[in-house]
Design a protein around this motif. Sequence first.
Motif, PDB file in Angstrom:
ATOM      1  N   SER A 118       0.815  -1.221   0.000  1.00 14.60           N
ATOM      2  CA  SER A 118       0.000   0.000   0.000  1.00 14.60           C
ATOM      3  C   SER A 118       0.847   1.270   0.000  1.00 14.60           C
ATOM      4  N   ARG A 119       1.891   1.317   0.821  1.00 19.26           N
ATOM      5  CA  ARG A 119       2.708   2.531   0.907  1.00 19.26           C
ATOM      6  C   ARG A 119       3.559   2.703  -0.347  1.00 19.26           C
ATOM      7  N   TRP A 120       4.117   1.581  -0.809  1.00 21.30           N
ATOM      8  CA  TRP A 120       4.913   1.634  -2.037  1.00 21.30           C
ATOM      9  C   TRP A 120       4.053   2.087  -3.209  1.00 21.30           C
ATOM     10  N   GLY A 121       2.822   1.622  -3.259  1.00 14.34           N
ATOM     11  CA  GLY A 121       1.926   1.988  -4.350  1.00 14.34           C
ATOM     12  C   GLY A 121       1.626   3.478  -4.384  1.00 14.34           C
ATOM     13  N   ARG A 122       1.714   4.135  -3.246  1.00 15.38           N
ATOM     14  CA  ARG A 122       1.483   5.588  -3.193  1.00 15.38           C
ATOM     15  C   ARG A 122       2.772   6.381  -3.381  1.00 15.38           C
ATOM     16  N   GLY A 123       3.861   5.676  -3.596  1.00 16.74           N
ATOM     17  CA  GLY A 123       5.131   6.349  -3.847  1.00 16.74           C
ATOM     18  C   GLY A 123       5.765   6.956  -2.615  1.00 16.74           C
ATOM     19  N   CYS A 126      10.054   7.520  -1.320  1.00 14.05           N
ATOM     20  CA  CYS A 126      10.945   7.397  -2.480  1.00 14.05           C
ATOM     21  C   CYS A 126      11.104   8.752  -3.163  1.00 14.05           C
ATOM     22  N   ASP A 127      12.258   8.968  -3.735  1.00 14.23           N
ATOM     23  CA  ASP A 127      12.540  10.199  -4.475  1.00 14.23           C
ATOM     24  C   ASP A 127      13.395   9.814  -5.677  1.00 14.23           C
ATOM     25  N   THR A 128      12.765   9.680  -6.831  1.00 12.66           N
ATOM     26  CA  THR A 128      13.489   9.209  -8.010  1.00 12.66           C
ATOM     27  C   THR A 128      14.590  10.180  -8.426  1.00 12.66           C
ATOM     28  N   ALA A 129      14.414  11.465  -8.150  1.00 11.02           N
ATOM     29  CA  ALA A 129      15.440  12.445  -8.513  1.00 11.02           C
ATOM     30  C   ALA A 129      16.741  12.188  -7.765  1.00 11.02           C
ATOM     31  N   LYS A 130      16.643  11.614  -6.570  1.00  9.27           N
ATOM     32  CA  LYS A 130      17.817  11.297  -5.754  1.00  9.27           C
ATOM     33  C   LYS A 130      18.198   9.814  -5.843  1.00  9.27           C
ATOM     34  N   SER A 131      17.480   9.061  -6.661  1.00  6.49           N
ATOM     35  CA  SER A 131      17.654   7.600  -6.713  1.00  6.49           C
ATOM     36  C   SER A 131      17.436   6.982  -5.332  1.00  6.49           C
ATOM     37  N   GLN A 132      16.474   7.536  -4.590  1.00  4.65           N
ATOM     38  CA  GLN A 132      16.148   7.041  -3.254  1.00  4.65           C
ATOM     39  C   GLN A 132      14.903   6.167  -3.324  1.00  4.65           C
ATOM     40  N   PHE A 133      15.052   4.897  -2.905  1.00  7.85           N
ATOM     41  CA  PHE A 133      13.937   3.950  -2.914  1.00  7.85           C
ATOM     42  C   PHE A 133      13.920   3.206  -1.583  1.00  7.85           C
ATOM     43  N   ARG A 134      12.956   3.539  -0.751  1.00 12.03           N
ATOM     44  CA  ARG A 134      12.850   2.954   0.583  1.00 12.03           C
ATOM     45  C   ARG A 134      11.490   2.278   0.755  1.00 12.03           C
ATOM     46  N   GLN A 135      11.434   1.271   1.608  1.00  7.15           N
ATOM     47  CA  GLN A 135      10.181   0.567   1.846  1.00  7.15           C
ATOM     48  C   GLN A 135       9.946   0.406   3.342  1.00  7.15           C
ATOM     49  N   HIS A 136       8.741   0.754   3.756  1.00  7.63           N
ATOM     50  CA  HIS A 136       8.387   0.632   5.164  1.00  7.63           C
ATOM     51  C   HIS A 136       8.205  -0.842   5.505  1.00  7.63           C
ATOM     52  N   PRO A 137       8.747  -1.308   6.633  1.00  8.63           N
ATOM     53  CA  PRO A 137       8.603  -2.725   7.001  1.00  8.63           C
ATOM     54  C   PRO A 137       7.160  -3.168   7.178  1.00  8.63           C
ATOM     55  N   LEU A 138       6.250  -2.237   7.460  1.00  8.95           N
ATOM     56  CA  LEU A 138       4.845  -2.616   7.573  1.00  8.95           C
ATOM     57  C   LEU A 138       4.305  -3.146   6.247  1.00  8.95           C
ATOM     58  N   LEU A 141       5.316  -6.781   6.403  1.00  6.11           N
ATOM     59  CA  LEU A 141       4.580  -7.549   7.414  1.00  6.11           C
ATOM     60  C   LEU A 141       3.127  -7.759   7.007  1.00  6.11           C
ATOM     61  N   GLU A 142       2.493  -6.702   6.522  1.00  4.36           N
ATOM     62  CA  GLU A 142       1.101  -6.812   6.093  1.00  4.36           C
ATOM     63  C   GLU A 142       0.967  -7.711   4.873  1.00  4.36           C
ATOM     64  N   GLY A 143       1.873  -7.535   3.909  1.00  5.70           N
ATOM     65  CA  GLY A 143       1.830  -8.353   2.711  1.00  5.70           C
ATOM     66  C   GLY A 143       2.124  -9.812   2.999  1.00  5.70           C
ATOM     67  N   LEU A 144       3.083 -10.049   3.900  1.00 10.26           N
ATOM     68  CA  LEU A 144       3.446 -11.413   4.274  1.00 10.26           C
ATOM     69  C   LEU A 144       2.235 -12.162   4.836  1.00 10.26           C
ATOM     70  N   GLU A 145       1.564 -11.552   5.785  1.00  7.70           N
ATOM     71  CA  GLU A 145       0.412 -12.223   6.392  1.00  7.70           C
ATOM     72  C   GLU A 145      -0.718 -12.419   5.385  1.00  7.70           C
ATOM     73  N   GLU A 190       8.883   6.507  12.744  1.00  9.90           N
ATOM     74  CA  GLU A 190       7.840   5.913  11.899  1.00  9.90           C
ATOM     75  C   GLU A 190       7.855   6.421  10.463  1.00  9.90           C
ATOM     76  N   GLU A 191       8.218   7.674  10.250  1.00 13.74           N
ATOM     77  CA  GLU A 191       8.185   8.261   8.907  1.00 13.74           C
ATOM     78  C   GLU A 191       9.570   8.618   8.394  1.00 13.74           C
ATOM     79  N   ASN A 192      10.596   8.064   8.992  1.00 14.43           N
ATOM     80  CA  ASN A 192      11.969   8.376   8.597  1.00 14.43           C
ATOM     81  C   ASN A 192      12.453   7.353   7.564  1.00 14.43           C
ATOM     82  N   PRO A 193      12.636   7.754   6.310  1.00 11.58           N
ATOM     83  CA  PRO A 193      13.063   6.799   5.273  1.00 11.58           C
ATOM     84  C   PRO A 193      14.387   6.108   5.589  1.00 11.58           C
ATOM     85  N   ASP A 194      15.274   6.786   6.324  1.00 13.22           N
ATOM     86  CA  ASP A 194      16.572   6.192   6.648  1.00 13.22           C
ATOM     87  C   ASP A 194      16.453   5.095   7.703  1.00 13.22           C
TER      88      ASP A 194
END
Length: 372
Positions: A118-123, A126-138, A141-145, A190-194
């Motif tokens: 869900s979060r990845w789908g909303r972008g 991530c910041d494509t201009a910086k080549s930054q691609f991060r994914q929240h562990p939730l 976890l949600e997808g796994l279950e 919670e909202e820190n990409p790093d």
Amino acid sequence: MALLGTLPWLGLLPGALLRNEKLKYVCKAVDLAVVNNQTRFTAGYAGRREVEMSVGNGEGNYFADEEEAEVFLDHDVTFSVPTREIAEEYVKLDEAHTSYAADAESGEEIAVAVCNYSRWGRGLYCDTAKSQFRQHPLDYLEGLEQVLRQVIAQCPAPEAIRAIAVDTTASTPCLVDRTCTPLSLTAGYEENPDAMFVLWKDHTAQRESEEITALCARGEINYARRSGNHYSSECFWSKVLHLLRGSERLRRDAWAVVELCDWIPAVLTGCRAMEDLRSGLCVAGSKMMWAEEWGGYPPEEFFAGLDPVLLPVLRRLPVRTYGCDTPAGTLSPEWAAKLGLSEQVVIGVGNVDCHSGAVGAGICHGTVVLNL
């Protein structure tokens, strides 16, 4: 072509994988010739001689000189492409949020489930201009279950499930606390990409990559010699160094760093300490400069010369690594209750996605897998 790039690193293929000419991530459509339409992957092409596929990589430039290339002719080396064949009954979860169950004897797929992050789908994050691609562990976890519940519900005999195997992209590391919990699942991050998983295609650590490559070149042992004498910004130590340099708070709160393919088995088995975590050989060897010939990871002196900020997390990495044919443990009581499965279900040590693809493609001595 991820697995092809791993083979020179492992010493199984002459030559080297070099960086793309413009040092950028490349994703584009290419024309391929169909030279064998008898595999499960290519059978659908029937009489077609050419097909168009998309390929993507930052280091997809394979090079071998004339003498090295003779190995292909001398040993009748062939190339293959991935299929979904498997060797035993298991449920497999990959980074692409897909799960499927298969029959142990025939390899036939029994059930398939897909979940969109869900979060990845909303972008987010991530910041494509910086080549930054991060994914929240939730997302994981949600997808796994969700996918495991769905695929188990489709199985005619879920009680027959004996094991769950995991493969993911790599290097996809995340800073964690003492309990192996990603920092983004703790208060204040919670909202820190790093504090999230840094995806394989994240190239924000280009400067650190160049520093590591230069340090390797100056050493008595070039720890990057099996990846074209270059250590990529897509690899573990480049990313970890970039994260730790960026925040004093992260340096204080990060107890260790875990790869995604090691973290998912840890979640499923209830592992809550780095000393109990079973680290996968595939990711350690291909992304973390681990090798038996120099005793595991490069020595502390190497990392101290790079940046001492890495030493605490280095010291907390598991010393031993395990192949994906080894159990990481069994399903924890928590996850057994969630999924309605036995606590005796074995959880395999995590693997890198392209390495699993090689197994599906029938990799063996004399067969090189080209993973597109």
